[in-house]
Motif scaffolding. Structure first.
Motif, short mmCIF file in Angstrom:
data_model
loop_
_atom_site.label_atom_id
_atom_site.label_comp_id
_atom_site.label_asym_id
_atom_site.label_seq_id
_atom_site.Cartn_x
_atom_site.Cartn_y
_atom_site.Cartn_z
N ILE A 34 -7.03 2.59 -25.71
CA ILE A 34 -7.15 1.49 -26.85
C ILE A 34 -8.05 1.87 -27.59
CG2 ILE A 34 -8.20 -0.75 -26.94
CD1 ILE A 34 -5.22 -0.79 -25.66
N ALA A 35 -9.08 2.62 -27.26
CA ALA A 35 -10.14 3.01 -28.37
C ALA A 35 -9.50 4.10 -29.46
CB ALA A 35 -11.36 3.84 -27.55
N ASP A 36 -8.58 4.94 -28.99
CA ASP A 36 -7.96 5.86 -29.75
C ASP A 36 -6.78 5.21 -30.63
OD1 ASP A 36 -9.47 7.84 -28.61
OD2 ASP A 36 -7.71 8.66 -27.27
N ALA A 37 -6.34 4.27 -30.16
CA ALA A 37 -4.94 3.52 -30.90
C ALA A 37 -5.82 2.70 -32.15
CB ALA A 37 -4.39 2.70 -29.77
N PHE A 38 -6.75 2.17 -31.84
CA PHE A 38 -7.46 1.21 -32.84
C PHE A 38 -8.58 1.83 -33.59
CE2 PHE A 38 -5.46 -1.69 -29.78
CZ PHE A 38 -4.64 -2.68 -30.64
N GLY A 39 -9.02 3.08 -33.23
CA GLY A 39 -10.28 3.73 -33.90
C GLY A 39 -11.42 3.13 -33.59
N PHE A 40 -11.49 2.63 -32.26
CA PHE A 40 -12.83 2.04 -31.85
C PHE A 40 -13.58 2.97 -31.12
CE2 PHE A 40 -10.76 -2.49 -31.39
CZ PHE A 40 -10.61 -2.62 -32.84
N ALA A 41 -14.83 2.92 -30.97
CA ALA A 41 -15.69 3.78 -29.88
C ALA A 41 -15.70 3.14 -28.41
CB ALA A 41 -16.96 3.56 -30.45
N ASP A 212 1.39 4.12 -19.15
CA ASP A 212 1.96 3.57 -20.44
C ASP A 212 2.44 1.88 -20.33
OD1 ASP A 212 1.97 6.02 -21.49
OD2 ASP A 212 4.10 6.45 -20.66
N GLN A 213 2.75 1.50 -19.13
CA GLN A 213 3.04 0.09 -19.14
C GLN A 213 1.79 -0.68 -19.43
OE1 GLN A 213 5.02 0.58 -15.56
NE2 GLN A 213 7.16 -0.31 -16.12
N VAL A 214 0.85 -0.27 -18.97
CA VAL A 214 -0.69 -1.08 -18.87
C VAL A 214 -1.11 -1.00 -20.10
CG1 VAL A 214 -2.95 -1.11 -17.81
CG2 VAL A 214 -1.23 -0.53 -16.55
N PHE A 215 -0.69 0.10 -20.93
CA PHE A 215 -1.30 0.21 -22.13
C PHE A 215 -0.59 -0.77 -23.31
CE2 PHE A 215 -0.79 2.41 -26.42
CZ PHE A 215 -2.06 2.28 -26.70
N SER A 216 0.75 -0.68 -23.17
CA SER A 216 1.66 -1.48 -23.78
C SER A 216 1.03 -3.19 -23.54
CB SER A 216 2.97 -1.50 -23.46
OG SER A 216 3.43 -0.26 -23.82
N MET A 217 1.03 -3.44 -22.42
CA MET A 217 0.54 -4.94 -22.09
C MET A 217 -0.74 -5.09 -22.79
SD MET A 217 2.28 -5.12 -18.40
CE MET A 217 2.18 -6.94 -18.28
N ALA A 218 -1.62 -4.21 -22.77
CA ALA A 218 -3.05 -4.33 -23.23
C ALA A 218 -2.94 -4.50 -24.73
CB ALA A 218 -4.01 -3.22 -22.69
N VAL A 219 -2.27 -3.80 -25.46
CA VAL A 219 -2.01 -3.73 -26.88
C VAL A 219 -1.53 -5.23 -27.24
CG1 VAL A 219 -0.58 -2.84 -28.84
CG2 VAL A 219 -1.98 -1.17 -27.30
N ALA A 220 -0.55 -5.68 -26.46
CA ALA A 220 0.02 -6.83 -26.85
C ALA A 220 -0.80 -7.99 -26.82
CB ALA A 220 1.46 -7.35 -26.05
N HIS A 221 -1.81 -7.97 -25.68
CA HIS A 221 -2.85 -9.02 -25.50
C HIS A 221 -3.90 -8.89 -26.57
CE1 HIS A 221 -5.58 -11.78 -23.54
NE2 HIS A 221 -6.50 -10.80 -23.68
N ILE A 222 -4.25 -7.69 -27.04
CA ILE A 222 -5.33 -7.61 -28.14
C ILE A 222 -4.79 -7.94 -29.48
CG2 ILE A 222 -6.78 -5.89 -29.26
CD1 ILE A 222 -6.86 -4.10 -26.47
N GLY A 223 -3.52 -7.54 -29.39
CA GLY A 223 -2.92 -8.20 -30.88
C GLY A 223 -2.82 -9.63 -31.01
N SER A 224 -2.45 -10.27 -29.76
CA SER A 224 -2.56 -11.89 -29.79
C SER A 224 -3.80 -12.36 -29.97
CB SER A 224 -1.81 -12.12 -28.46
OG SER A 224 -2.75 -12.19 -27.33
#
Ligand SMILES: Nc1ncnc2c1ncn2[C@@H]1O[C@H](COP(=O)(O)OP(=O)(O)O)[C@@H](O)[C@H]1O
Ligand SMILES: Nc1ccn([C@@H]2O[C@H](COP(=O)(O)OP(=O)(O)O)[C@@H](O)[C@H]2O)c(=O)n1
Length: 232
Positions: A34-41, A212-224
């Motif tokens: 998640i940090a890598d994908a969004f540029g977060f620490a 990968d599935q966990v990551f996709s679900m987390a990205v969707a949640h963070i996006g929401s």
């Protein structure tokens, strides 16, 4: 724990993602992605407790001794070399971590550093991902997105066993399972900051999900919750 000077001057309001859950549920793997994908620490807060536990053991002390544990926690600082040692990954370190983590003075000593990391992420990053046990409930109760990552204890023990074998750390399957059960119980039942999902956390059982599935679900949640999309 003393404060770093390197991350001052960051924006006042950063995005904070809190990721909690029991041992070997996949928090660290997900947090880094998640940090890598969004540029977060990313801050793995378990490392702090492991470092305190190992410091007490090395000083010949008992991790359940409040004074010894508190002393080690106040001595820890962000550049301390122990934070990068592979010795922190052993079951012995995990058990010691879970004992010092029940000491209120230890939790208090580590709190400011974790909160400062969230509000002023290193490198001026626009956000921070913190993973641990009490991020959504105590450290960052105002985090914009909160996830509680879990899995059955058998699945988690199997994941941890494979990880230890990959790292070349000797481990016995039944011992790893026992370690998970003991730590789960200690972490959930302690009086201060027990392991539990925040009321507003998205609870995700990953027993039958790959990373990968966990990551996709987390990205969707963070996006929401934040309206953000991955930048990488
Ligand atoms: N969804 C998943 N499926 C299978 N293995 C996973 C999954 N998520 C993480 N892992 C693996 O399980 C082990 C523990 O993951 P980790 O992220 O270190 O957990 P935690 O930070 O919760 O202790 C690692 O070896 C990791 O590669
Ligand atoms: N925020 C946190 C992080 C870890 N801990 C403690 O530190 C121990 C080690 O945490 P960890 O996250 O490194 O453990 P794993 O999930 O990697 O096995 C846990 O069993 C908890 O007792 C905590 O109390 N609070």
């Amino acid at each position: 724990m003393t404060q770093p000077l390197s991350n001052q001057g960051a924006p006042a309001r950063t995005v904070v993602v809190a990721i909690d859950g029991p041992a070997a549920s996949g928090k660290g793997t997900l947090s880094q992605r998640i940090a890598d994908a969004f540029g977060f620490a990313h801050l793995d807060t378990g490392v702090l407790y492991r470092a305190v536990g190992v410091s007490v053991l090395r000083a010949g002390g008992d991790p359940a001794d409040n004074a010894a544990a508190a002393h080690a926690a106040y001595d820890l600082h962000p550049e301390h070399p122990i934070l990068r040692e592979v010795a922190l990954r052993t079951d012995e370190a995990a058990q010691a971590a879970s004992k010092v983590a029940a000491v209120p003075e230890v939790r208090a000593a580590l709190l400011d550093f974790q909160r400062r990391f969230a509000t002023h992420p290193p490198g001026g990053a626009p956000g921070a991902v913190l993973d641990g046990r009490d991020i959504g409930t105590v450290v960052c109760p105002d985090a914009q997105a909160k996830l509680f990552i879990t899995a059955s204890v058998e699945v988690r023990a199997e994941r941890r066993l494979k990880e230890l074998q990959r790292r070349g750390i000797p481990a016995i399957s039944s011992d790893v399972l026992e370690d998970m059960k003991t730590r789960d119980a200690r972490d959930s039942q302690r009086a201060v900051a027990p392991l539990r999902p925040a009321a507003d956390a998205f609870v995700l059982d990953t027993s039958a999900l790959d990373a990968d599935q966990v990551f996709s679900m987390a990205v969707a949640h963070i996006g929401s919750k934040t309206g953000l999309k991955p930048t990488a």
